[in-house]
Scaffold this active site. Structure first.
Site, PDB file in Angstrom:
ATOM      1  N   GLU A  15      11.133   8.402   8.168  1.00 30.86           N
ATOM      2  CA  GLU A  15      10.102   8.619   9.172  1.00 30.86           C
ATOM      3  C   GLU A  15      10.036   7.428  10.109  1.00 30.86           C
ATOM      4  O   GLU A  15      10.288   6.288   9.725  1.00 30.86           O
ATOM      5  CB  GLU A  15       8.745   8.850   8.494  1.00 30.86           C
ATOM      6  CG  GLU A  15       8.783  10.146   7.684  1.00 30.86           C
ATOM      7  CD  GLU A  15       7.463  10.497   7.016  1.00 30.86           C
ATOM      8  OE1 GLU A  15       7.116  11.676   7.021  1.00 30.86           O
ATOM      9  OE2 GLU A  15       6.788   9.593   6.496  1.00 30.86           O
ATOM     10  N   CYS A  64       7.132   2.153  15.041  1.00 34.76           N
ATOM     11  CA  CYS A  64       7.125   1.666  13.662  1.00 34.76           C
ATOM     12  C   CYS A  64       8.386   2.206  12.989  1.00 34.76           C
ATOM     13  O   CYS A  64       8.526   3.407  12.773  1.00 34.76           O
ATOM     14  CB  CYS A  64       5.860   2.133  12.959  1.00 34.76           C
ATOM     15  SG  CYS A  64       5.764   1.584  11.252  1.00 34.76           S
ATOM     16  N   CYS A 104      11.992   2.981  -0.982  1.00 30.14           N
ATOM     17  CA  CYS A 104      11.787   1.543  -1.142  1.00 30.14           C
ATOM     18  C   CYS A 104      11.807   1.206  -2.620  1.00 30.14           C
ATOM     19  O   CYS A 104      11.363   1.992  -3.452  1.00 30.14           O
ATOM     20  CB  CYS A 104      10.438   1.127  -0.545  1.00 30.14           C
ATOM     21  SG  CYS A 104      10.170  -0.667  -0.533  1.00 30.14           S
ATOM     22  N   CYS A 112       5.227  -1.359  -4.621  1.00 31.26           N
ATOM     23  CA  CYS A 112       3.828  -1.758  -4.379  1.00 31.26           C
ATOM     24  C   CYS A 112       2.894  -0.600  -4.742  1.00 31.26           C
ATOM     25  O   CYS A 112       3.129   0.548  -4.366  1.00 31.26           O
ATOM     26  CB  CYS A 112       3.626  -2.178  -2.929  1.00 31.26           C
ATOM     27  SG  CYS A 112       4.592  -3.633  -2.484  1.00 31.26           S
ATOM     28  N   CYS A 115       1.267   1.857  -1.966  1.00 30.44           N
ATOM     29  CA  CYS A 115       2.145   2.377  -0.908  1.00 30.44           C
ATOM     30  C   CYS A 115       2.816   3.683  -1.343  1.00 30.44           C
ATOM     31  O   CYS A 115       3.413   3.750  -2.417  1.00 30.44           O
ATOM     32  CB  CYS A 115       3.209   1.336  -0.582  1.00 30.44           C
ATOM     33  SG  CYS A 115       4.373   1.890   0.676  1.00 30.44           S
ATOM     34  N   CYS A 175      -0.109   3.454   7.969  1.00 31.86           N
ATOM     35  CA  CYS A 175       0.558   2.484   7.091  1.00 31.86           C
ATOM     36  C   CYS A 175       0.541   2.967   5.659  1.00 31.86           C
ATOM     37  O   CYS A 175      -0.519   3.307   5.130  1.00 31.86           O
ATOM     38  CB  CYS A 175      -0.184   1.157   7.089  1.00 31.86           C
ATOM     39  SG  CYS A 175       0.057   0.180   8.526  1.00 31.86           S
TER      40      CYS A 175
HETATM   41  N1  SAH Z   1       8.092  -3.634   3.043  1.00 29.42           N
HETATM   42  C1  SAH Z   1       7.498  -4.235   4.205  1.00 29.42           C
HETATM   43  C2  SAH Z   1       7.317  -3.272   5.362  1.00 29.42           C
HETATM   44  C3  SAH Z   1       6.766  -1.903   5.054  1.00 29.42           C
HETATM   45  S1  SAH Z   1       5.055  -1.827   4.602  1.00 29.42           S
HETATM   46  C4  SAH Z   1       6.217  -4.913   3.840  1.00 29.42           C
HETATM   47  O1  SAH Z   1       5.841  -4.864   2.672  1.00 29.42           O
HETATM   48  O2  SAH Z   1       5.612  -5.549   4.682  1.00 29.42           O
HETATM   49  C5  SAH Z   1       4.227  -2.133   6.108  1.00 29.42           C
HETATM   50  C6  SAH Z   1       2.758  -2.492   5.939  1.00 29.42           C
HETATM   51  O3  SAH Z   1       2.009  -1.371   5.489  1.00 29.42           O
HETATM   52  C7  SAH Z   1       2.560  -3.564   4.888  1.00 29.42           C
HETATM   53  O4  SAH Z   1       1.682  -4.557   5.319  1.00 29.42           O
HETATM   54  C8  SAH Z   1       1.965  -2.787   3.751  1.00 29.42           C
HETATM   55  O5  SAH Z   1       1.235  -3.607   2.931  1.00 29.42           O
HETATM   56  C9  SAH Z   1       1.122  -1.777   4.472  1.00 29.42           C
HETATM   57  N2  SAH Z   1       0.727  -0.663   3.617  1.00 29.42           N
HETATM   58  C10 SAH Z   1       1.460  -0.081   2.661  1.00 29.42           C
HETATM   59  N3  SAH Z   1       0.780   0.927   2.086  1.00 29.42           N
HETATM   60  C11 SAH Z   1      -0.412   0.985   2.689  1.00 29.42           C
HETATM   61  C12 SAH Z   1      -1.529   1.848   2.556  1.00 29.42           C
HETATM   62  N4  SAH Z   1      -1.547   2.841   1.681  1.00 29.42           N
HETATM   63  N5  SAH Z   1      -2.594   1.632   3.362  1.00 29.42           N
HETATM   64  C13 SAH Z   1      -2.570   0.636   4.270  1.00 29.42           C
HETATM   65  N6  SAH Z   1      -1.530  -0.187   4.449  1.00 29.42           N
HETATM   66  C14 SAH Z   1      -0.456  -0.026   3.672  1.00 29.42           C
END
Ligand code: SAH
Length: 358
Positions: free
Chosen positions: A105, A118, A125, A129, A132, A347
């Site tokens: 996406e 974006c 991934c 986390c 996410c 995000c």
């Molecule tokens: N792997 C990289 C880039 C992808 S995540 C990283 O970790 O930075 C991009 C951003 O989205 C990160 O700051 C991540 O913490 C945030 N993010 C991920 N899941 C989220 C969620 N459910 N709600 C809000 N932000 C989220």
């Protein structure tokens, strides 16, 4: 006539190598290997990256034997737009299908006179986390440079006339620094005069904190860096972002302090606000202290929920109170409003596999 370099030879052998993966040097070597003058390489680069050529035949001013030479050895693919979802706030999410069927996406976000893309760096991934959605897919594979650049070309194809992408953030699916060689290739092509000629100031790479790669990136290409922090103690960060066990907070912040930054530029620390988990005033005070010695600004992000998560979004009052404490501690802190929530484009909501509710 020079022989093709080992890189090119490998490229020719690999069925998946796309012409858009190549740097100017490699395109020039390729032109030479085809028996052409090397300036033809620059011409090809122009077609690929300035004009977004979608076929070899589109490169009309190239000699036809050169076009044939290239088309026999390389693909020239742009990810297919499988679906476009439009949010009420103007955000558009593109589901892109790659050559092997993998889906990723990419999200177009218009706001405040800018249009930000974006971008994804991996299909899925591996970072795991907890907050996410992409993490739940696991890692399918790294994207190639052509596939990352292809997101820009596909997105440009969706814009209305007169609109242009102004900013580029690697905050979509994947951990960009876990796909380092292809990321550098992509950034080189994006920022070079012979490529897309985008200013590195308009590009942000966001990382969960792969410490050794952060230093390498900062030394190689002066793009903006964002670090996803989310916690102020190792025990909580171990849980939220398990890569913390490999690169704990002290090491991460120490690396941030030492990064060679452009004058007046700062590292953005992203902090997703999770109700009752990391959003208390004590957390804010610890964060201000941790970031004191770093050239930092903080971006507070509303947690965007997805199916199957037990985590909850902090109420706006808590987010604002958190911000106020950071500001009192002399940190610049902004609140990132969620965009594209209604189409699961916000995000952390990117999840490309077929699944219920997708
Ligand atoms: N792997 C990289 C880039 C992808 S995540 C990283 O970790 O930075 C991009 C951003 O989205 C990160 O700051 C991540 O913490 C945030 N993010 C991920 N899941 C989220 C969620 N459910 N709600 C809000 N932000 C989220």
């Amino acid at each position: 006539m020079t022989a093709a370099s080992p890189t090119i030879a490998r490229a020719v052998d690999s069925p998946r190598r796309d012409l858009r993966d190549l740097t100017l040097d490699e395109l020039e070597q390729l032109a030479a290997a085809a028996g052409e003058r090397s300036y033809r390489g620059r011409q090809v680069a122009h077609w690929l990256h300035q004009k977004g050529a979608r076929s070899f035949d589109a490169m009309r001013d190239l000699p036809s034997p050169l076009r044939a030479y290239l088309s026999e050895r390389f693909t020239l693919a742009i990810p297919a737009v499988a679906r476009v979802s439009r949010s009420a706030d103007g955000t558009r999410k593109l589901l892109l299908r790659l050559g092997d069927g993998a889906e990723i996406e990419t999200v177009i976000i218009p706001a405040d006179g800018r249009t930000t893309l974006c971008m994804s760096s991996q299909a899925g991934c591996a970072m795991g986390c907890e907050f996410c959605a992409t993490a739940r897919m696991g890692l399918h594979r790294n994207l190639t440079a052509a596939e990352m650049l292809g997101q820009i070309i596909a997105a440009r194809g969706e814009l209305t006339a007169g609109d242009a992408l102004t900013n580029f953030v690697f905050m979509g699916m994947g951990e960009p620094l876990a796909n380092y060689p292809m990321l550098i290739r992509t950034l080189t092509i994006m920022t070079s005069a012979w490529g897309m000629a985008i200013s590195p100031r308009r590009i942000t790479v966001s990382t969960v904190g792969l410490v050794p790669m952060m230093a390498r990136l900062a030394a190689e290409i002066p793009v903006n860096l964002a670090v996803s922090l989310h916690a102020t103690t190792n025990s909580l960060r171990d849980r939220l972002a398990p890569v913390n066990r490999r690169y704990p907070l002290e090491q991460l912040l120490d690396a941030c302090r030492r990064l060679p930054l452009r004058r007046r530029s700062r590292i953005t620390f992203e902090y997703v606000m999770l109700a009752g988990v990391n959003d208390s005033p004590a957390n804010a005070r610890r964060l201000a202290k941790l970031l004191g010695p770093v050239r930092a600004k903080v971006n507070l992000i509303f947690f965007n929920p997805f199916e199957g998560t037990a985590l909850g979004t902090s109420p706006r009052e808590s987010v604002e109170a958190f911000q106020a404490i950071l500001r009192k501690g002399n940190l610049t802190a902004t609140i990132r409003e969620s965009r594209g929530l209604d189409i699961a484009a916000a995000c952390g909501q990117l999840y490309a596999e077929d699944h219920p509710g997708a």
